[in-house]
Scaffold this motif. Structure first.
Motif, PDB file in Angstrom:
ATOM      1  N   ARG A 140      -8.431  -2.720   8.490  1.00 13.09           N
ATOM      2  CA  ARG A 140      -8.773  -2.105   7.216  1.00 13.09           C
ATOM      3  C   ARG A 140      -9.274  -3.200   6.275  1.00 13.09           C
TER       4      ARG A 140
ATOM      5  N   ASP B 173      -9.269  -0.029   1.817  1.00 14.57           N
ATOM      6  CA  ASP B 173      -9.886   1.208   2.302  1.00 14.57           C
ATOM      7  C   ASP B 173      -8.936   1.939   3.244  1.00 14.57           C
TER       8      ASP B 173
ATOM      9  N   LEU C  61      -7.881   4.384   6.591  1.00 13.85           N
ATOM     10  CA  LEU C  61      -8.274   4.503   7.990  1.00 13.85           C
ATOM     11  C   LEU C  61      -9.252   5.659   8.149  1.00 13.85           C
TER      12      LEU C  61
ATOM     13  N   GLN D 173     -10.306   6.071  13.743  1.00 10.94           N
ATOM     14  CA  GLN D 173      -9.195   5.138  13.918  1.00 10.94           C
ATOM     15  C   GLN D 173      -7.869   5.877  14.073  1.00 10.94           C
TER      16      GLN D 173
END
Length: 427
Positions: free
Chosen positions: A127, A393, A395, A399
């Protein structure tokens, strides 16, 4: 009650007895480790700690339970930090061992030990921090705040019914290392957690050795206590780095709704930055869950805002509020915070293209009732006094994967939120 000295010993020293092991789930892909992350099980420090653990174990006669009390190679490094005299200091759940008597540990070494325990699991998700526009440079380092509902172990194994998550992925021996790995990776200055049911035997002793000062406030009637062989009540926990901040005052708040005391709590602390001498208030909370309780959550939110109004002296002290609000942005409680006289803004709105939209989700899970994707977690801040310099940010759907959260990759059904704050220059 919650944790007698004997219970604390069993929580600390429990081994994976063959008769207590769960049937293994589908094997995850192996975790790719760098040479520096190889297991170091035979180090003199760990062997000495394991020997000390065995000595303490001989004094503990309480029955050992499989749920949430397993130890690991990581735990052997911790064994010598807790003893019966330290455990006896917190019969009310709120007092912890004196951090001055705990040996400091290197975060890199702890991270290495976590990765050694997790060597059969997939690697952590990548991330990235997103830089956000700011009015100008700051004369002091930013304050990194982490918000995370870490999923209570008793609820994950006993109540939440994550139908697509193998039970093997929820084993505390490894899941606690995934949680610690996430914390160590982002190195927050302030850590706000919900659903903490392993405060005294995991997070307080470890994080205090990393330089944090912690406070724990359990729910009065925690649902964890309904689970057989639980580890005590879950609650909110707040940690801050002692080398950066000085505690000015602290308040444990039991939230009310319609004048009635409820099962939800909050912690609010006023801190002073040692670099700048600027003060601010940090608060953590976890509001009532489930559909049909919207008015109840709204009342709890109003009560929390009234308490924070008093603590911040009518918004004179800058404020950051972290929490699992169990409420989408369409709910009344969200609107109360957005329109409060405390002049708060939601930090993660700034990641959107227009700066006005919350993320599409902060929790994503599959239960027997179906798939749930919601935005429930927030970091609110005083928009006039503070600026958000960057935010971690979320996931992506790819992901997270088709089985959603939690998983072998990620330890909770909620995503962590991390922001870097700076003070705006005083006029």
């Amino acid at each position: 009650m919650y944790q007698s000295p004997r219970r604390l010993c069993s929580a600390l020293l429990q081994r994976d007895a063959p008769g207590l092991r769960r049937a293994p789930g589908p094997p995850p892909p192996p975790r790719r480790l760098s040479p520096t992350a190889a297991p170091r099980l035979a180090s003199p420090r760990l062997l000495a700690a394991a020997s000390a653990a065995r000595d303490v174990a001989r004094s503990c006669s309480r029955t050992v339970y499989p749920m949430g009390n397993g130890t690991s190679r990581l735990y052997s490094a911790l064994a010598k930090t807790l003893n019966s005299s330290a455990a006896s200091q917190h019969p009310e759940y709120l007092v912890a061992p004196d951090p001055e008597h705990l040996e400091p540990i290197d975060p890199k070494e702890l991270l290495e030990e976590c990765r050694a325990v997790l060597h059969t699991r997939p690697p952590r998700f990548q991330r990235d921090f997103v830089a956000l526009p700011a009015d100008g440079p700051s004369s002091h380092p930013p304050i990194r705040v982490m918000q995370w509902n870490i999923l209570a172990q008793a609820l994950g194994e006993g109540k939440d019914n994550f139908v697509q998550c193998p039970m093997e992925a929820l084993k505390w021996e490894e899941r606690k290392c995934l949680i610690l790995e996430e914390i160590l990776a982002y190195q927050p200055d302030i850590l706000c957690l919900q659903e903490v049911d392993h405060y005294f035997d995991t997070f307080q002793p470890l994080l205090s050795r990393l330089g944090y000062q912690g406070t724990f406030f359990p729910k009065p009637w925690s649902p964890c206590l309904d689970v057989e062989h639980n580890n005590g009540p879950d609650g909110c926990a707040l940690f801050f780095l002692q080398n950066r901040f000085k505690l000015v005052n602290s308040a444990n708040i039991r939230l009310t709704a319609m004048t009635l005391k409820t099962n939800q709590v909050a912690i609010a602390q006023t801190l002073e930055c040692k670099e700048s001498s600027r003060q601010f208030c940090i608060a953590v909370t976890h509001l009532k869950a489930r559909t049909g309780w919207e008015r109840f959550r709204s009342a709890q939110g109003c009560d929390l805002l009234q308490n924070l109004q008093t603590i911040t002296q009518g918004a004179k002290i800058p404020l950051i509020v972290c929490g699992d609000f169990n409420a989408e942005p369409t709910e009344e409680v969200y609107k109360h915070f957005a329109s409060s006289s405390l002049n708060l803004n939601s930090a993660y709105k700034l990641l959107s293209a227009d700066g006005q939209s919350e993320p599409p989700y902060t929790t994503w899970k599959i239960r027997t009732s179906g798939e749930c994707r919601h935005t429930l977690d927030y970091i609110w801040y005083s928009r006039q006094a503070l600026s958000v310099r960057s935010a971690l940010d979320l996931l992506t759907e790819e992901q997270i994967g088709p089985n959603r959260l939690p998983s072998f990759n990620y330890p909770s059904d909620h995503l962590s939120l991390v922001c870097d704050f700076t003070f705006n220059e005083e006029p």
